[in-house]
Design a protein around this motif. Sequence first.
Motif, PDB file in Angstrom:
ATOM      1  N   GLY A 168      -7.389   7.789 -10.104  1.00  0.00           N
ATOM      2  CA  GLY A 168      -6.667   7.264  -8.942  1.00  0.00           C
ATOM      3  C   GLY A 168      -6.778   5.751  -8.844  1.00  0.00           C
ATOM      4  N   ALA A 202      -3.670   2.960  -9.230  1.00  0.00           N
ATOM      5  CA  ALA A 202      -3.341   2.029  -8.152  1.00  0.00           C
ATOM      6  C   ALA A 202      -3.671   0.589  -8.529  1.00  0.00           C
ATOM      7  CB  ALA A 202      -4.094   2.421  -6.884  1.00  0.00           C
ATOM      8  N   CYS A 250      -9.705  -0.509  -6.268  1.00  0.00           N
ATOM      9  CA  CYS A 250     -10.419   0.474  -5.453  1.00  0.00           C
ATOM     10  C   CYS A 250     -10.748  -0.155  -4.107  1.00  0.00           C
ATOM     11  CB  CYS A 250     -11.685   0.918  -6.175  1.00  0.00           C
ATOM     12  SG  CYS A 250     -12.826  -0.439  -6.488  1.00  0.00           S
ATOM     13  N   HIS A 272      -8.884  -3.629  -4.006  1.00  0.00           N
ATOM     14  CA  HIS A 272      -7.729  -3.570  -3.106  1.00  0.00           C
ATOM     15  C   HIS A 272      -8.130  -3.824  -1.663  1.00  0.00           C
ATOM     16  CE1 HIS A 272      -4.075  -2.818  -5.163  1.00  0.00           C
ATOM     17  NE2 HIS A 272      -4.427  -1.672  -5.718  1.00  0.00           N
ATOM     18  N   PHE A 273      -9.009  -2.971  -1.148  1.00  0.00           N
ATOM     19  CA  PHE A 273      -9.274  -3.016   0.298  1.00  0.00           C
ATOM     20  C   PHE A 273      -9.920  -4.336   0.693  1.00  0.00           C
ATOM     21  CE2 PHE A 273      -8.826   0.068   3.739  1.00  0.00           C
ATOM     22  CZ  PHE A 273      -9.300  -0.698   4.778  1.00  0.00           C
ATOM     23  N   SER A 287       0.358  -4.907  -1.544  1.00  0.00           N
ATOM     24  CA  SER A 287      -0.123  -3.815  -2.400  1.00  0.00           C
ATOM     25  C   SER A 287      -1.408  -3.210  -1.824  1.00  0.00           C
ATOM     26  CB  SER A 287      -0.371  -4.319  -3.828  1.00  0.00           C
ATOM     27  OG  SER A 287      -1.239  -5.441  -3.821  1.00  0.00           O
ATOM     28  N   MET A 321      -2.408  -3.284   1.292  1.00  0.00           N
ATOM     29  CA  MET A 321      -2.168  -2.598   2.569  1.00  0.00           C
ATOM     30  C   MET A 321      -1.590  -1.205   2.334  1.00  0.00           C
ATOM     31  SD  MET A 321      -0.747  -5.778   4.806  1.00  0.00           S
ATOM     32  CE  MET A 321      -1.566  -7.366   4.614  1.00  0.00           C
ATOM     33  N   ILE A 322      -0.690  -1.076   1.341  1.00  0.00           N
ATOM     34  CA  ILE A 322      -0.143   0.253   1.013  1.00  0.00           C
ATOM     35  C   ILE A 322      -1.277   1.152   0.536  1.00  0.00           C
ATOM     36  CG2 ILE A 322       1.409   1.534  -0.521  1.00  0.00           C
ATOM     37  CD1 ILE A 322       3.162  -1.039  -0.618  1.00  0.00           C
ATOM     38  N   PHE A 323      -2.091   0.643  -0.390  1.00  0.00           N
ATOM     39  CA  PHE A 323      -3.216   1.428  -0.912  1.00  0.00           C
ATOM     40  C   PHE A 323      -4.156   1.826   0.228  1.00  0.00           C
ATOM     41  CE2 PHE A 323      -7.558   1.638  -2.756  1.00  0.00           C
ATOM     42  CZ  PHE A 323      -7.355   2.624  -3.707  1.00  0.00           C
ATOM     43  N   VAL A 342      -2.651   4.618   2.442  1.00  0.00           N
ATOM     44  CA  VAL A 342      -2.597   5.925   1.765  1.00  0.00           C
ATOM     45  C   VAL A 342      -4.012   6.505   1.631  1.00  0.00           C
ATOM     46  CG1 VAL A 342      -2.007   7.116  -0.385  1.00  0.00           C
ATOM     47  CG2 VAL A 342      -0.488   5.360   0.505  1.00  0.00           C
ATOM     48  N   VAL A 343      -4.986   5.657   1.262  1.00  0.00           N
ATOM     49  CA  VAL A 343      -6.362   6.139   1.085  1.00  0.00           C
ATOM     50  C   VAL A 343      -6.935   6.646   2.416  1.00  0.00           C
ATOM     51  CG1 VAL A 343      -8.738   5.434   0.575  1.00  0.00           C
ATOM     52  CG2 VAL A 343      -6.890   4.760  -0.953  1.00  0.00           C
ATOM     53  N   MET A 344      -6.762   5.866   3.500  1.00  0.00           N
ATOM     54  CA  MET A 344      -7.285   6.274   4.812  1.00  0.00           C
ATOM     55  C   MET A 344      -6.742   7.649   5.192  1.00  0.00           C
ATOM     56  SD  MET A 344      -9.097   4.012   6.846  1.00  0.00           S
ATOM     57  CE  MET A 344      -9.772   2.393   6.546  1.00  0.00           C
ATOM     58  N   SER A 380      -5.372  10.081   3.213  1.00  0.00           N
ATOM     59  CA  SER A 380      -5.812  11.206   2.377  1.00  0.00           C
ATOM     60  C   SER A 380      -7.313  11.444   2.540  1.00  0.00           C
ATOM     61  CB  SER A 380      -5.415  11.005   0.913  1.00  0.00           C
ATOM     62  OG  SER A 380      -6.291  10.169   0.244  1.00  0.00           O
ATOM     63  N   LEU A 381      -8.074  10.374   2.807  1.00  0.00           N
ATOM     64  CA  LEU A 381      -9.518  10.513   3.056  1.00  0.00           C
ATOM     65  C   LEU A 381      -9.765  11.372   4.300  1.00  0.00           C
ATOM     66  CD1 LEU A 381     -12.431   9.032   2.281  1.00  0.00           C
ATOM     67  CD2 LEU A 381     -11.956   7.759   4.348  1.00  0.00           C
ATOM     68  N   ILE A 382      -9.058  11.055   5.380  1.00  0.00           N
ATOM     69  CA  ILE A 382      -9.302  11.749   6.648  1.00  0.00           C
ATOM     70  C   ILE A 382      -8.776  13.185   6.604  1.00  0.00           C
ATOM     71  CG2 ILE A 382      -8.652  11.728   9.105  1.00  0.00           C
ATOM     72  CD1 ILE A 382      -8.978   8.615   8.905  1.00  0.00           C
TER      73      ILE A 382
END
Lengths: 214, 169
Positions: free
Chosen positions: B121, B125, B128, B132-133, B143, B145-147, B150-152, B154-156
């Motif tokens: 993953g 992207a 990580c 990214h963050f 880029s 902010m999109i990542f 999406v991560v927040m 799918s994480l939650i």
Amino acid sequence: MANVVFVINDENATVVDRAFKMVENVIHGDHGSVALVFLIGVIFGGIIQYTRVDKFEKIAGFAMLKDTIVPKMLFMTVGLTSIGLYFMIDAGMAHYHVKPIILQGLVIGGILFGVSMAILGKCPGTGPVSIAEGRIDVLIGAIGGLLGGLVFTLYYDNFFKWLMGDSLGKTILPNLFEGHEDLTTLIFGIALVIISIAIPKIELEDKEETKNQG
Amino acid sequence: MTNRLPWWVGGILMSGLLLLTFSIYGADRPIGASTYVPYAASLIFNLDPSTYSYINHIKAPGSWEGVMLLGVLFGGFITSVFITKTFRIMILPTAWKMYKNSSILSRVFWSFISGFFMIIGARLAGGCTSGHFMSGMSQMAISAMIFGAVVMLSLILTGKYFYSKEKVA
């Protein structure tokens, strides 16, 4: 996987020789001395360990919405850094290193990454810290990660490059508000700091660790 | 009470480290922590860069992050032994026992699988949590902010459905 044969680079080089090559690449690069890069790592690992944000309870706990220390610290970090970095770049003291908007890669990769982060309770930066403090489950996760890295490298040209799709450029937020770049940055940075303070502080305590420390 | 730094002190220190790393007096680059993984795999399995083009893409950042990783292991070890005194050989995290199960086999299985897909993953992207963050969002990169979004999400969602709501033990 029965008949996979890797195309090998240099038959005589041992894994130690190749690790030295890695250090040599840093010596010949222009991104700081080996000592500085190592020191950046030591401080990075030290901050993460000392704030305990590498703990399963903090990261998987955030996924379960039972702990908010990780997002609070992340937003605080990004809010402060965005303002500082913007003015440092303005003064010629730093440069942009913006990653491209590869939409498919970001979305598919982001989904896989988020699911994995919730289950492992680590990410690639916090995982090594947990391994260094003796967490065997994370070491197993790292072996899985190494195999993931191997598969990605082997099938990059034939599959993953296609899956990632094309880049839509390297846009940053201030580009979208031309003429108001300074203001955009200040609002972005201050807003994130306020969010980091405003997120209610909830914690999933690790009773075993607290007990052991007495 | 656990011996640790408050989250906001950690945020200020991490911000200082990011700015030092970005600055021309430091490393003149962002902090990243996922490129070293495929690079380490290419070293361990002795892969030929002329056959696998990805190695050429990641050689420079992978080496840099590899040296940084050695520092992270050292810094994490020293801090856990001497400052927080939390060094402990352990397999099952406390909250895994509380909200998932008490099976070592289950934890090891899921750790391996999630480690595998985490790196796939991150490489899809292009970064990580660090690259990214932290580093990407600090440059206000779209880029990142999109990542991050999406991560927040799918994480939650994973946290909601993978673990039990109530304590199992």
